[in-house]
Design a protein around this motif. Structure first.
Motif, PDB file in Angstrom:
ATOM      1  N   GLY A 133       0.791  -1.220   0.000  1.00  0.00           N
ATOM      2  CA  GLY A 133       0.000   0.000   0.000  1.00  0.00           C
ATOM      3  C   GLY A 133       0.826   1.273   0.000  1.00  0.00           C
ATOM      4  N   GLU A 134       2.146   1.124   0.106  1.00  0.00           N
ATOM      5  CA  GLU A 134       3.039   2.287   0.170  1.00  0.00           C
ATOM      6  C   GLU A 134       3.244   2.887  -1.221  1.00  0.00           C
ATOM      7  OE1 GLU A 134       7.589   3.154   1.744  1.00  0.00           O
ATOM      8  OE2 GLU A 134       7.121   1.211   0.870  1.00  0.00           O
ATOM      9  N   VAL A 135       3.215   4.210  -1.292  1.00  0.00           N
ATOM     10  CA  VAL A 135       3.594   4.926  -2.512  1.00  0.00           C
ATOM     11  C   VAL A 135       5.025   5.426  -2.323  1.00  0.00           C
ATOM     12  CG1 VAL A 135       3.113   6.898  -4.010  1.00  0.00           C
ATOM     13  CG2 VAL A 135       1.219   5.630  -2.983  1.00  0.00           C
ATOM     14  N   PHE A 136       5.883   5.151  -3.264  1.00  0.00           N
ATOM     15  CA  PHE A 136       7.289   5.532  -3.107  1.00  0.00           C
ATOM     16  C   PHE A 136       7.923   5.758  -4.478  1.00  0.00           C
ATOM     17  CE2 PHE A 136       7.316   1.180  -4.183  1.00  0.00           C
ATOM     18  CZ  PHE A 136       8.573   0.834  -4.673  1.00  0.00           C
ATOM     19  N   PRO A 137       8.981   6.591  -4.555  1.00  0.00           N
ATOM     20  CA  PRO A 137       9.704   6.765  -5.818  1.00  0.00           C
ATOM     21  C   PRO A 137      10.623   5.558  -6.041  1.00  0.00           C
ATOM     22  CG  PRO A 137      10.668   8.159  -4.131  1.00  0.00           C
ATOM     23  CD  PRO A 137       9.503   7.459  -3.493  1.00  0.00           C
ATOM     24  N   LEU A 425       3.514  -4.320  -8.559  1.00  0.00           N
ATOM     25  CA  LEU A 425       3.614  -2.866  -8.440  1.00  0.00           C
ATOM     26  C   LEU A 425       2.648  -2.221  -9.438  1.00  0.00           C
ATOM     27  CD1 LEU A 425       7.520  -2.460  -8.447  1.00  0.00           C
ATOM     28  CD2 LEU A 425       6.024  -2.486  -6.451  1.00  0.00           C
ATOM     29  N   GLU A 426       2.237  -1.015  -9.129  1.00  0.00           N
ATOM     30  CA  GLU A 426       1.437  -0.225 -10.063  1.00  0.00           C
ATOM     31  C   GLU A 426       1.944   1.206 -10.049  1.00  0.00           C
ATOM     32  OE1 GLU A 426      -2.747  -0.310  -9.361  1.00  0.00           O
ATOM     33  OE2 GLU A 426      -2.962  -2.435  -9.879  1.00  0.00           O
ATOM     34  N   LEU A 427       1.788   1.892 -11.174  1.00  0.00           N
ATOM     35  CA  LEU A 427       2.142   3.309 -11.218  1.00  0.00           C
ATOM     36  C   LEU A 427       1.169   4.101 -10.356  1.00  0.00           C
ATOM     37  CD1 LEU A 427       2.930   3.682 -15.027  1.00  0.00           C
ATOM     38  CD2 LEU A 427       4.583   3.673 -13.150  1.00  0.00           C
ATOM     39  N   ASN A 449       6.894   7.417  -9.238  1.00  0.00           N
ATOM     40  CA  ASN A 449       6.140   6.996  -8.056  1.00  0.00           C
ATOM     41  C   ASN A 449       5.302   5.755  -8.350  1.00  0.00           C
ATOM     42  OD1 ASN A 449       6.954   8.997  -6.169  1.00  0.00           O
ATOM     43  ND2 ASN A 449       5.691  10.482  -7.249  1.00  0.00           N
ATOM     44  N   MET A 450       5.455   4.742  -7.487  1.00  0.00           N
ATOM     45  CA  MET A 450       4.734   3.477  -7.658  1.00  0.00           C
ATOM     46  C   MET A 450       4.070   3.065  -6.348  1.00  0.00           C
ATOM     47  SD  MET A 450       7.169   1.327 -10.284  1.00  0.00           S
ATOM     48  CE  MET A 450       5.776   0.616 -11.154  1.00  0.00           C
ATOM     49  N   ILE A 451       3.102   2.166  -6.448  1.00  0.00           N
ATOM     50  CA  ILE A 451       2.402   1.620  -5.276  1.00  0.00           C
ATOM     51  C   ILE A 451       2.725   0.132  -5.174  1.00  0.00           C
ATOM     52  CG2 ILE A 451       0.165   1.235  -4.170  1.00  0.00           C
ATOM     53  CD1 ILE A 451      -0.977   3.423  -5.991  1.00  0.00           C
ATOM     54  N   VAL A 452       3.050  -0.312  -3.974  1.00  0.00           N
ATOM     55  CA  VAL A 452       3.256  -1.739  -3.733  1.00  0.00           C
ATOM     56  C   VAL A 452       1.883  -2.376  -3.492  1.00  0.00           C
ATOM     57  CG1 VAL A 452       4.389  -3.449  -2.288  1.00  0.00           C
ATOM     58  CG2 VAL A 452       5.490  -1.237  -2.674  1.00  0.00           C
ATOM     59  N   LYS A 453       1.460  -3.242  -4.408  1.00  0.00           N
ATOM     60  CA  LYS A 453       0.140  -3.878  -4.293  1.00  0.00           C
ATOM     61  C   LYS A 453       0.195  -5.197  -3.530  1.00  0.00           C
ATOM     62  CE  LYS A 453      -2.992  -2.263  -5.995  1.00  0.00           C
ATOM     63  NZ  LYS A 453      -3.887  -1.184  -5.506  1.00  0.00           N
ATOM     64  N   GLY A 454       1.356  -5.840  -3.558  1.00  0.00           N
ATOM     65  CA  GLY A 454       1.456  -7.094  -2.816  1.00  0.00           C
ATOM     66  C   GLY A 454       2.607  -7.949  -3.314  1.00  0.00           C
ATOM     67  N   LYS A 455       2.810  -9.061  -2.630  1.00  0.00           N
ATOM     68  CA  LYS A 455       3.816 -10.039  -3.053  1.00  0.00           C
ATOM     69  C   LYS A 455       3.223 -10.902  -4.158  1.00  0.00           C
ATOM     70  CE  LYS A 455       7.268 -11.366  -1.136  1.00  0.00           C
ATOM     71  NZ  LYS A 455       8.695 -11.191  -1.492  1.00  0.00           N
ATOM     72  N   ARG A 456       4.076 -11.423  -5.007  1.00  0.00           N
ATOM     73  CA  ARG A 456       3.610 -12.289  -6.085  1.00  0.00           C
ATOM     74  C   ARG A 456       4.172 -13.686  -5.894  1.00  0.00           C
ATOM     75  NH1 ARG A 456       5.560 -13.966 -11.213  1.00  0.00           N
ATOM     76  NH2 ARG A 456       3.819 -14.511 -12.591  1.00  0.00           N
ATOM     77  N   LEU A 457       3.298 -14.679  -6.041  1.00  0.00           N
ATOM     78  CA  LEU A 457       3.725 -16.062  -5.970  1.00  0.00           C
ATOM     79  C   LEU A 457       4.208 -16.517  -7.341  1.00  0.00           C
ATOM     80  CD1 LEU A 457       0.763 -17.491  -3.847  1.00  0.00           C
ATOM     81  CD2 LEU A 457       3.011 -16.745  -3.034  1.00  0.00           C
TER      82      LEU A 457
END
Length: 467
Positions: A133-137, A425-427, A449-457
């Motif tokens: 859920g974090e937005v980060f460069p 990740l998403e923009l 800037n991107m958003i971490v949506k989750g881990k991927r299996l």
């Protein structure tokens, strides 16, 4: 054949310099549209005629002309105060040839592949700090990864006080708070006024001195260990510095401490921000076009779990994505200046001794006749045809091609594979990411800037993103 210089802007050199510093891509595009693929600028610090060439035939002539008649180095305005006179970028003639011959083997073949596990470990350690859920460069993360790869693969430093101090000084030098002021000071020697640590140049000199002390301390420590024969046969020391200290030239002479320092700084400056910015641009393009993202994941998943780094390096679509990233916004906009040492002909023009000619990487990469619809990001173009070294030249060419090219591509591919295989990740923004000048190089404005949506299996379908 014309004895006249190619046409170019007739505005005052200071105005040309301002436009070149402020908006280099727009200025080059404007000149190319008006004057064609060979034009003359007069920008600082040289202010003498500098001929930019973006036609493959002209670039081929530059790259294949004997260095006795056309070469780079300090006389051509290459190099920088940070690098030192023994940097590959500053040297010319036989001295340059000697250093290049000594250093090139350290970045190729099996030696390069030994760094695969290290690059993967560094990437996993950095990305493990990402929060859902974090937005980060994303550029910041790529800079950290690139830094760690250089400190550990090139310098061979272990985590500790010296490593932290070196990193702190490097960040201060390579990522200044006022990058355009730093560019101006590098370009114009008369701005370099040492008025103590409160002045920009004084602060720069202090950082450089502290950096030199740390590097020379590391070199001396290694030399003591080698003399004591404690590390001479130590197979765990595969870092570039250890390899550089072990090599000998044809006369049996090792590199001096000053030569080691200057080449280390060159590898650092040439390999840190360039790779980090290219990775950030790549992640932007991959996530801005779903089709590219899906194809890449399918290709990566086809290798199974824990793929061999060499197998990742050879993936065709991943290579195409990296190549298109380096084509679209090459971090180095132009190749190194070349100084004409005796009259010669290039692109139908006869150039007199003292003229500067410059291969223009950005304009060559955006030629409609080479890359149809050049403003479109299209990796497939690198699967459909092979480009010559005079058509695709993100690492320069000729006797001045970047010796770290294979290593940079290896690092870029491994980091992308690691990130894409393990994270969704998403923009964070819909606005296109544009390039801006960062010192002498290009970088993504805003850091992507991107958003971490989750881990991927592993092998998880693209649509099953973590919610």
């Amino acid at each position: 054949m014309s004895n006249k210089l190619p046409a170019g802007p007739q505005t005052h050199p200071w105005i040309q310099t301002y436009q070149w510093v402020k908006n280099p891509l727009g200025y080059m595009e404007e000149c190319a549209k008006k004057y064609g693929d060979t034009f003359t600028l007069r920008v600082g610090p040289l202010f003498k005629p500098q001929v930019l060439i973006s036609h493959p035939q002209g670039i081929q002539q530059i790259f294949t002309t004997d260095p006795k008649h056309l070469d780079s180095g300090a006389p051509a305005g290459a190099g920088a105060p940070l690098l030192g006179p023994n940097s590959l970028l500053s040297l010319e003639g036989k001295t340059h040839q000697r250093q290049r011959k000594l250093l090139t083997p350290q970045f190729h073949g099996e030696r390069m592949l030994t760094y695969g596990e290290l690059i993967n470990d560094i990437t996993k350690e950095e990305t493990s700090q990402w929060q859902i859920g974090e937005v980060f460069p994303v550029l910041s993360s790529m800079q950290e990864i690139s830094f760690q790869v250089i400190l550990k693969a090139v310098f061979g430093l272990k985590d500790g006080e010296r490593c932290e101090k070196l990193k702190e000084n490097l960040i201060g030098i390579l990522n200044p708070k006022r990058p355009l002021l730093r560019v101006a000071m590098i370009m114009f020697p008369f701005l370099r006024k040492d008025l103590g640590t409160w002045s920009p140049w004084g602060r720069y000199l202090q950082l450089r001195q502290q950096l030199d002390e740390l590097i020379y301390a590391e070199i001396q420590e290694r030399r003591c260990l080698r003399r004591a024969e404690l590390s001479q046969l130590d197979p765990s020391r595969t870092d570039i510095l250890s390899l550089m200290m072990a090599i000998r030239d044809e006369a049996g002479e090792p590199m001096t401490d000053i030569e080691l320092r200057d080449e280390l700084m060159t590898l650092l400056v040439a390999g840190h921000e360039t790779t980090a910015s290219s990775l950030a641009f790549a992640l932007y393009w991959i996530h801005s076009q779903p089709g590219i993202y899906e194809k890449l994941l399918a290709e990566l998943d086809s290798l199974g779990e824990n793929p061999d780094p060499n197998a990742i390096f050879k993936l065709p679509y991943l290579n195409a994505v990296c190549s298109e990233t380096l084509r679209f916004y090459p971090v180095a906009m132009v190749g190194l200046n070349r100084l004409v040492k005796s009259p010669l002909e290039i692109s139908g023009y006869k150039f007199e001794t003292g003229t500067i000619v410059i291969p223009c990487i950005y304009l060559t990469h955006h030629r409609e006749d080479l890359y149809p619809d050049p403003q479109k990001f299209k990796p497939e173009r690198f699967l459909e045809r092979q480009f010559t070294p005079y058509e695709f030249l993100p690492f320069g060419g000729g006797n001045r091609r970047c010796i770290g090219m294979a290593f940079a591509l290896f690092e870029m591919k491994l980091v992308l594979a690691n990130v894409l295989s393990n994270w969704h990740l998403e923009l964070a923004e819909t606005e296109p990411v544009k390039p801006i000048r960062k010192g002498l190089l290009l970088g993504p404005d805003g850091g992507v800037n991107m958003i971490v949506k989750g881990k991927r299996l592993q092998n998880q379908p693209v649509l099953e993103k973590a919610r």
